[in-house]
Motif scaffolding. Structure first.
Motif, short mmCIF file in Angstrom:
data_model
loop_
_atom_site.label_atom_id
_atom_site.label_comp_id
_atom_site.label_asym_id
_atom_site.label_seq_id
_atom_site.Cartn_x
_atom_site.Cartn_y
_atom_site.Cartn_z
N ALA A 247 21.25 31.35 17.61
CA ALA A 247 20.49 32.72 17.34
C ALA A 247 21.47 33.84 16.69
N THR A 248 22.51 33.91 17.01
CA THR A 248 23.33 34.95 16.07
C THR A 248 23.12 34.63 14.57
N ALA A 249 23.27 33.38 14.35
CA ALA A 249 22.97 32.85 12.78
C ALA A 249 21.86 33.41 12.24
N ALA A 250 20.70 33.41 12.93
CA ALA A 250 19.44 33.83 12.37
C ALA A 250 19.48 35.34 12.09
N VAL A 251 20.41 36.15 12.74
CA VAL A 251 20.53 37.59 12.67
C VAL A 251 21.43 37.55 11.21
N ILE A 252 22.45 36.80 11.16
CA ILE A 252 23.39 36.91 10.12
C ILE A 252 22.58 36.33 8.77
N ASP A 253 21.78 35.64 8.98
CA ASP A 253 21.06 35.05 7.82
C ASP A 253 19.54 35.93 7.46
N ASP A 254 19.59 36.84 8.17
CA ASP A 254 18.61 38.05 7.96
C ASP A 254 17.12 37.58 8.24
N THR A 255 16.90 36.40 9.03
CA THR A 255 15.59 35.78 9.45
C THR A 255 15.42 36.26 10.71
N LEU A 271 33.25 35.48 11.03
CA LEU A 271 33.41 34.34 10.44
C LEU A 271 32.86 34.01 9.22
N ALA A 272 31.43 34.64 9.21
CA ALA A 272 30.46 34.73 8.00
C ALA A 272 30.62 35.56 6.96
#
Length: 409
Positions: A247-255, A271-272
């Motif tokens: 879920a955090t990755a979706a925020v990082i990916d702007d989706t 890390l990103a």
């Protein structure tokens, strides 16, 4: 890094630990990219002493890991150390005499004068004896937002939950899922707890979690929270992930526009290569009530009956709270150190917000410090059922929540 001279003089067992290297198996559930990077700081520091950190990571989070750790301990095959949240999770193990008393380390190292807030050490103390070492302050009370998602939608980044909820439709029109939420039950209950403190306020939240007041659950302050949480259920439609870091990755990916998650999410942003204030924004207390709950992680050390292992366990306990290790670990983890006398001048603006709140005393104990593990499990199950069952009304879940609190220890 070895124990201080004071501690070496205090216990002959610990003094003997420097004589030869010792392998210690350490069990934990830090397996996401950011978490693995953080725990490596502990491992590197321990290995630098000439000892060996044997990593016992368990994927799946605390709900998966804790039963495995407990099974190892009561089955007579304990690790040398294990991570729990500081609070009430290890009460039964301590009462059964299965956890090493490290009061001598605490006294020699002056933990009572160092660890802030004092409630963290209190959570490690049973009948006046210390049985764990708190290593960080983690707070659930954050919402993380993708600056690019809002910019692409032609919107200003919200500064409160109210503004965020109002922006949801425009985010949808821009092809962005408003709220990232994973499928594990602790995530839904954790997010509800954040909304409860932010929308019902500190007094009502403490009445429920500390005083176990079911009448407050049924009162107007909490009614507002249940209704807001019910309205939020549809905001995660379109994102089908299980783990919190997905879920955090979706925020990082702007989706996804935002995620309610503890400050451990910062480890994933770091890390990103994401920069606080530039790539993402953070709202303590959802921008409504700026308070932190002072949860976090602690390490416990099972009784092994082996003097060499026990000496090494105590050496590791002291090392985990040494200034350099506190800085390296917490900087990578996204958490706050438990000792305020370390240099954190290079932290990002979100971490600084957390430090400022701690310094001002704007904090409450974590739910894990106030509620028994069985109560937490019941609330986890209830809130994930509600989140995934649109036909279940806020009034229905409110009554069931009140029933659980009424029976809570």
């Amino acid at each position: 890094m070895k124990l201080t001279t004071k501690l070496l003089a205090a216990t002959a067992i610990v003094a003997a630990s420097g004589a030869h290297a010792t392998d210690l198996e350490v069990m934990h559930w830090w397996t996401s990219g950011g978490e693995a990077n953080a725990v490596s700081k502990f491992a590197d520091a321990w290995n630098a002493t000439g000892n060996v950190w044997v990593d016992g990571a368990i994927a799946g989070g605390g709900d998966t890991a804790r039963p495995i750790m407990v099974s190892r301990i009561i089955g007579g095959d304990p690790p040398a150390a294990f991570q729990f949240n500081h609070g009430r999770q290890a009460e039964e193990l301590v009462e059964a005499g299965l956890i090493l008393d490290i009061t001598d380390v605490s006294e020699a190292e002056g933990w009572a004068d160092i660890i802030t807030p004092s409630s963290l050490l209190d959570s490690c103390t049973y009948d006046g004896r210390v049985f764990c070492v708190p290593v960080n302050i983690h707070s659930w009370q954050w919402m993380w937002l993708s600056n690019a998602a809002y910019e692409n939608a032609g919107l200003d980044v919200p500064t409160t939950w109210t503004e965020f909820a109002a922006s949801a439709d425009a985010l949808r029109e821009a092809g962005v899922v408003p709220l990232a939420m994973g499928g594990q039950s602790w995530q839904q209950n954790g997010a509800f707890g954040v909304m409860a403190l932010a929308l019902a306020g500190q007094e009502a939240w403490l009445a429920v979690n500390q005083d176990k007041n079911a009448e407050v659950v049924m009162g107007p302050e909490y009614t507002r929270v249940f209704e807001a949480f019910g309205a939020a259920r549809s905001l995660s439609d379109g994102l089908n992930v299980q783990d919190w870091n997905q879920a955090t990755a979706a925020v990082i990916d702007d989706t996804a526009g935002a995620q309610i998650m503890g400050d451990w999410a910062q480890g994933e942003f770091a890390l990103a290569g994401e920069v606080a204030g530039t790539d993402y924004s953070c709202l303590p207390g959802l921008g409504e009530v700026a308070l932190l709950d002072t949860g976090g992680d602690a390490f416990f050390f099972p009784v092994t009956g082996d003097p060499e292992i026990e000496a090494a366990q105590k050496e590791l306990a002291a090392l985990l709270l040494s200034p350099a290790v506190q800085v390296s670990f917490n900087s990578a983890k996204g958490s706050l150190p438990v000792r305020p006398d370390v240099d954190l001048t290079t932290v990002n603006e979100c971490t600084q917000k957390g430090l400022d709140l701690l310094a001002s005393g704007a904090m409450v104990p974590a739910g894990t410090q106030l509620l028994a593990p069985d109560t937490v499990t019941q609330l986890n199950d209830l809130m994930t059922e509600f989140w995934s069952t649109p036909s279940m009304t806020p009034a229905e879940v409110q009554q069931q929540y009140a029933d659980i609190i009424a029976d809570a220890e």
